[in-house]
Enzyme design. Sequence first.
Site, PDB file in Angstrom:
ATOM      1  N   SER A  99      -9.710  -0.626   7.446  1.00 53.99           N
ATOM      2  CA  SER A  99      -9.181  -0.507   6.085  1.00 53.99           C
ATOM      3  C   SER A  99      -8.486  -1.733   5.513  1.00 53.99           C
ATOM      4  O   SER A  99      -8.155  -1.742   4.332  1.00 53.99           O
ATOM      5  CB  SER A  99      -8.217   0.672   6.005  1.00 53.99           C
ATOM      6  OG  SER A  99      -8.951   1.847   5.864  1.00 53.99           O
ATOM      7  N   SER A 102      -9.614   1.777   3.279  1.00 55.43           N
ATOM      8  CA  SER A 102      -8.788   2.533   2.360  1.00 55.43           C
ATOM      9  C   SER A 102      -7.792   1.687   1.570  1.00 55.43           C
ATOM     10  O   SER A 102      -7.251   2.150   0.569  1.00 55.43           O
ATOM     11  CB  SER A 102      -8.009   3.606   3.130  1.00 55.43           C
ATOM     12  OG  SER A 102      -7.153   2.997   4.070  1.00 55.43           O
ATOM     13  N   LYS A 131       0.847  -1.204   0.000  1.00 55.93           N
ATOM     14  CA  LYS A 131       0.000   0.000   0.000  1.00 55.93           C
ATOM     15  C   LYS A 131       0.879   1.250   0.000  1.00 55.93           C
ATOM     16  O   LYS A 131       1.896   1.295   0.695  1.00 55.93           O
ATOM     17  CB  LYS A 131      -0.896  -0.035   1.244  1.00 55.93           C
ATOM     18  CG  LYS A 131      -1.927   1.072   1.334  1.00 55.93           C
ATOM     19  CD  LYS A 131      -2.782   0.887   2.592  1.00 55.93           C
ATOM     20  CE  LYS A 131      -3.840   1.967   2.734  1.00 55.93           C
ATOM     21  NZ  LYS A 131      -4.642   1.797   3.971  1.00 55.93           N
TER      22      LYS A 131
HETATM   23  N1  GLN Z   1     -13.028   4.052   6.926  1.00 54.28           N
HETATM   24  C1  GLN Z   1     -12.339   4.498   8.085  1.00 54.28           C
HETATM   25  C2  GLN Z   1     -11.943   5.952   7.929  1.00 54.28           C
HETATM   26  O1  GLN Z   1     -12.285   6.508   6.950  1.00 54.28           O
HETATM   27  C3  GLN Z   1     -11.150   3.628   8.370  1.00 54.28           C
HETATM   28  C4  GLN Z   1      -9.983   3.940   7.519  1.00 54.28           C
HETATM   29  C5  GLN Z   1      -8.777   3.095   7.854  1.00 54.28           C
HETATM   30  O2  GLN Z   1      -8.886   2.078   8.509  1.00 54.28           O
HETATM   31  N2  GLN Z   1      -7.626   3.567   7.435  1.00 54.28           N
HETATM   32  O3  GLN Z   1     -11.316   6.525   8.739  1.00 54.28           O
END
Ligand code: GLN
Length: 490
Positions: A178, A154, A79
């Site tokens: 994420s 994400s 990532k």
């Molecule tokens: N969807 C969550 C957010 O927008 C989690 C994102 C993540 O785990 N990086 O913060």
Amino acid sequence: MASVTRMTIHELREALVTKKISVSETVRAYLERIDALNPRLQCFLTVLAEKALQEAEDYDAGRKDLSASPLAGIPIAVKDVLCTEGIRTTCGSKILENFFPPYDATVVSRLKSSGAILLGKTNMDEFAMGSSNENSAFGTARNPWDPTRVPGGSSGGSAAAVAADLCAAALGTDTGGSIRQPASFCGIVGLKPTYGRVSRYGLVAFASSLDQVGPMTKDVRDAALLLSVLAGHDPKDSTSIDHPVEDYAAAVEASIRGLRIGMPKEYFIEGMDPDVADATHKACRLFQDLGAELVEVSLPHTAYGVAAYYIIAPAEASSNLARYDGVKYGYRFPEARDLMTMYKESRSRGFGAEVKRRIMLGTYCLSAGYYDAYYRKASQVRTLIRRDFTEAFQKSDVLVAPVSPTAAFKIGEKTENPLQMYLNDVFTLPASLAGIPGLSLPCGYTTEGLPIGLQILGPPLGEATVLRAAYHFEQATRTARRMPSLSENA
Ligand code: GLN
């Protein structure tokens, strides 16, 4: 022999060691598939074709030893929030469009020293803020099961790349879901380890008390294999735990007879997509058939998870993102005549809308007069959520729950309404706030044929048990497992 790009790490490893296929052939097969599919799926932001081929040749020519290390010759994607020395690391943001870190994240060094070949950097929501990949500054990665749908976020680029066979496995990060949610949307396995199990050194910070790196793989055994490589104490990360690393892959096979599986009643609620509810219930029954014991547990503060997380995470983000000021690195507005204009314009133009929303929310929650009402309160709620889990794990060894209330949604469906997007995280946020490990694995399909993920949660450092439960479930559902149908010549 299965097509090489479809193989799991352990299958590919076997094929490489027994010389059924060379490392160069393997890397070339992936690069060809990336060429054919990445323009449609947008999983990769950077592909390291030359470098990967060079390393492959080192193996094939015997300059590097194939049998020496657990991931020798395995092409893995990372990532784009993890620092890679001399390789562009954008975090999905325009502000870091030209950032080339001078060092590797610890997890990247660990991958390298265990022989993996770095295939490229994957697409993501900007600074890991999002649940759909639509917040990437470089275009939305697509779901390989249906490219009109989101891959989740994400770590959507990593999940889609694994599902579409563009890499053998990938690294993702999970702050509030994420790894687990995109794994579930793309029909793969994703594991968020216990907070501190894996080093955060070189992971560009979003919310430091929540961020964790973890594996995203084609099966449970691969997740176990990768975790053994990634996990371990790192003196460069003061929150990393000094606790021995197990041989997780060896631990998965032990029986789950008598394992107590907790069903948190707050996770089996009205309003869920009926296909998701149905698949989760069926999964529980299957565990029973496999000899596990089902117990009902309660996590009474679950409903406050979304509110607490969306104060704590933006608060930490607002502080962490202060470093992008146009001075040290990242985008700088070139036409500023004074310092304030330079700060203001660099940040206004460099960050996307969601990141700016979080910075404003977070700054507000931390400001004098509001700190007690918001940040302190959210931290107290976090303690209550953590205690809920401690109590539930007195009665159960692992918990089983849905990952997300729905399967992958359509691109654009939730972008107008941030609250809708935040609510999608309802089932993944509590485990993040509690710092416990959580895994997502495929457990069924919607009537439209989209994958549904099952979440398995464990107590702190309970990764081995989580993986063991997941492995037995996967073995029992093997024949029902589907793959996305993607043609390279469409
Ligand atoms: N969807 C969550 C957010 O927008 C989690 C994102 C993540 O785990 N990086 O913060």
